[in-house]
Design a protein around this motif. Structure first.
Motif, short mmCIF file in Angstrom:
data_model
loop_
_atom_site.label_atom_id
_atom_site.label_comp_id
_atom_site.label_asym_id
_atom_site.label_seq_id
_atom_site.Cartn_x
_atom_site.Cartn_y
_atom_site.Cartn_z
N LEU A 42 0.83 -1.21 0.00
CA LEU A 42 0.00 0.00 0.00
C LEU A 42 0.86 1.26 0.00
CD1 LEU A 42 -2.90 1.16 0.22
CD2 LEU A 42 -2.58 1.12 2.69
N VAL A 43 1.88 1.30 0.83
CA VAL A 43 2.76 2.47 0.89
C VAL A 43 3.51 2.65 -0.43
CG1 VAL A 43 4.83 3.40 2.01
CG2 VAL A 43 3.00 2.45 3.40
N LEU A 44 4.02 1.56 -0.98
CA LEU A 44 4.74 1.66 -2.26
C LEU A 44 3.83 2.10 -3.40
CD1 LEU A 44 7.15 -1.41 -2.16
CD2 LEU A 44 7.75 1.00 -2.05
N THR A 45 2.63 1.54 -3.44
CA THR A 45 1.67 1.93 -4.48
C THR A 45 1.32 3.41 -4.36
OG1 THR A 45 0.75 -0.29 -4.46
CG2 THR A 45 -0.60 1.42 -5.46
N ASP A 46 1.10 3.85 -3.15
CA ASP A 46 0.77 5.26 -2.94
C ASP A 46 1.95 6.16 -3.33
OD1 ASP A 46 -1.06 7.24 -2.16
OD2 ASP A 46 -0.07 7.43 -0.21
N ALA A 47 3.16 5.73 -3.00
CA ALA A 47 4.34 6.55 -3.32
C ALA A 47 4.57 6.60 -4.83
CB ALA A 47 5.58 5.98 -2.63
N LEU A 48 4.37 5.49 -5.51
CA LEU A 48 4.63 5.47 -6.95
C LEU A 48 3.55 6.17 -7.76
CD1 LEU A 48 6.03 1.85 -7.28
CD2 LEU A 48 7.30 4.01 -7.40
N THR A 49 2.35 6.29 -7.22
CA THR A 49 1.27 6.98 -7.94
C THR A 49 1.09 8.41 -7.47
OG1 THR A 49 -0.38 6.11 -6.39
CG2 THR A 49 0.04 4.82 -8.40
N MET A 50 2.01 8.90 -6.67
CA MET A 50 1.93 10.25 -6.12
C MET A 50 2.17 11.28 -7.23
SD MET A 50 4.40 11.79 -3.12
CE MET A 50 4.05 10.47 -2.00
N ASN A 51 1.32 12.29 -7.28
CA ASN A 51 1.53 13.39 -8.22
C ASN A 51 2.49 14.40 -7.60
OD1 ASN A 51 -0.23 12.42 -10.17
ND2 ASN A 51 -2.00 13.36 -9.19
N VAL A 52 3.68 14.49 -8.17
CA VAL A 52 4.68 15.41 -7.63
C VAL A 52 5.20 16.31 -8.74
CG1 VAL A 52 5.50 14.14 -5.63
CG2 VAL A 52 6.38 13.57 -7.86
N ASP A 53 5.63 17.46 -8.33
CA ASP A 53 6.27 18.39 -9.25
C ASP A 53 7.68 17.87 -9.51
OD1 ASP A 53 6.89 20.54 -10.79
OD2 ASP A 53 7.20 21.92 -9.10
N LEU A 54 8.02 17.68 -10.76
CA LEU A 54 9.30 17.09 -11.11
C LEU A 54 10.47 18.04 -10.93
CD1 LEU A 54 8.30 15.01 -14.23
CD2 LEU A 54 8.65 14.22 -11.90
N THR A 55 10.21 19.31 -10.65
CA THR A 55 11.29 20.26 -10.42
C THR A 55 11.58 20.29 -8.92
OG1 THR A 55 9.72 22.07 -10.24
CG2 THR A 55 10.69 21.67 -12.41
N GLN A 56 12.46 19.43 -8.47
CA GLN A 56 12.83 19.40 -7.06
C GLN A 56 14.20 20.02 -6.89
OE1 GLN A 56 12.44 15.21 -6.44
NE2 GLN A 56 14.64 14.90 -6.45
N ARG A 57 14.51 20.43 -5.69
CA ARG A 57 15.74 21.18 -5.46
C ARG A 57 16.90 20.33 -4.96
NH1 ARG A 57 13.96 26.96 -3.11
NH2 ARG A 57 12.58 27.45 -4.82
N GLY A 58 16.70 19.10 -4.70
CA GLY A 58 17.79 18.28 -4.19
C GLY A 58 17.60 16.83 -4.60
N PRO A 59 18.50 15.99 -4.10
CA PRO A 59 18.43 14.58 -4.50
C PRO A 59 17.26 13.83 -3.83
CG PRO A 59 20.18 14.90 -2.91
CD PRO A 59 19.64 16.27 -3.24
N VAL A 60 16.76 14.36 -2.75
CA VAL A 60 15.68 13.69 -2.03
C VAL A 60 14.38 14.40 -2.34
CG1 VAL A 60 14.81 13.04 0.23
CG2 VAL A 60 17.25 12.97 -0.20
N GLY A 61 13.45 13.68 -2.94
CA GLY A 61 12.16 14.24 -3.27
C GLY A 61 11.08 13.72 -2.33
N PRO A 62 9.85 14.08 -2.59
CA PRO A 62 8.76 13.66 -1.71
C PRO A 62 8.46 12.16 -1.78
CG PRO A 62 7.93 14.95 -3.55
CD PRO A 62 9.41 14.98 -3.63
N ARG A 63 8.96 11.47 -2.78
CA ARG A 63 8.71 10.03 -2.90
C ARG A 63 9.74 9.20 -2.14
NH1 ARG A 63 7.46 9.34 -9.29
NH2 ARG A 63 5.35 10.18 -9.23
N THR A 64 10.85 9.79 -1.76
CA THR A 64 11.96 9.03 -1.20
C THR A 64 11.59 8.32 0.10
OG1 THR A 64 13.49 10.59 -2.18
CG2 THR A 64 14.36 9.17 -0.46
N VAL A 65 11.07 9.04 1.06
CA VAL A 65 10.76 8.44 2.36
C VAL A 65 9.68 7.36 2.22
CG1 VAL A 65 9.86 8.90 4.67
CG2 VAL A 65 11.57 10.41 3.67
N PRO A 66 8.57 7.59 1.50
CA PRO A 66 7.60 6.50 1.37
C PRO A 66 8.16 5.27 0.66
CG PRO A 66 6.60 8.57 0.71
CD PRO A 66 8.05 8.84 0.94
N LEU A 67 9.04 5.49 -0.32
CA LEU A 67 9.64 4.34 -1.00
C LEU A 67 10.55 3.55 -0.06
CD1 LEU A 67 10.46 5.85 -4.51
CD2 LEU A 67 8.77 4.10 -3.97
#
Length: 183
Positions: A42-67
């Protein structure tokens, strides 16, 4: 004089249903493995289907922790299942003062579940002070308190205090309900 052969005794071993039940009882920790596996998926599915802005400022994005958390849950589920299937068992808790031979108290469990569901349904129309008072009083009643004059008063005081602390002091808005216009 001829003797007839004695009948061979039939094995009176456990029935297949009995064997399956005892196997499940001996491997009950697999239920935790299934829960962790479902939660990880469930956590992986939610993280992979998350709508995120692809312009992030560093190597760690909003999907990193859930993944990482989802992958960790899957890994723990698989390692625990392997341990259980190899004969590993969790150590029984020694500090609990309960009798494991006694059946569960389903009346209390169902009363508490009903109180929580009623609170979830009533919090919007009645507001937190009233729904919270019903929650506190209902939980006390379900857990065995039978002071019918004292418990509702304590529950109302706790609910009102909780409402004031969260709503006014911490800035966490809670639904006030119709009584907040009067108070």
């Amino acid at each position: 004089m001829t003797t007839s052969p004695e009948p061979t005794p039939t094995p009176s071993g456990p029935t297949p249903a009995r064997t399956r039940a005892s196997w499940l009882r001996d491997h009950s920790e697999l239920g935790v493995c299934v829960l962790l596996l479902v939660l990880g998926v469930l956590v992986l599915t939610d993280a992979l289907t998350m709508n995120v802005d692809l312009t992030q400022r560093g190597p760690v994005g909003p999907r990193t922790v859930p993944l990482v958390v989802g992958a960790g849950l899957l890994l723990v589920a698989l390692l625990l299942a392997a341990d259980v299937l190899r004969g590993g068992r969790g150590e029984a808790e020694g500090g609990e003062d309960i009798d494991l031979e006694e059946p569960a108290d389903w009346r209390t469990v169902l009363l508490l579940a009903g109180v929580f569901l009623a609170t979830a349904v009533l919090i919007d129309p009645l507001g937190f002070p009233v729904a919270g008072a019903l929650l506190f009083w209902g939980a006390a009643y379900a857990l065995g308190s039978r002071h019918l004059t004292r418990d509702p008063l304590i529950a109302a005081g706790l609910a009102l205090l909780t409402y004031v602390v969260f709503n006014n002091l911490l800035g966490v808005p809670l639904p006030g309900g119709p009584l907040m216009g009067v108070i």
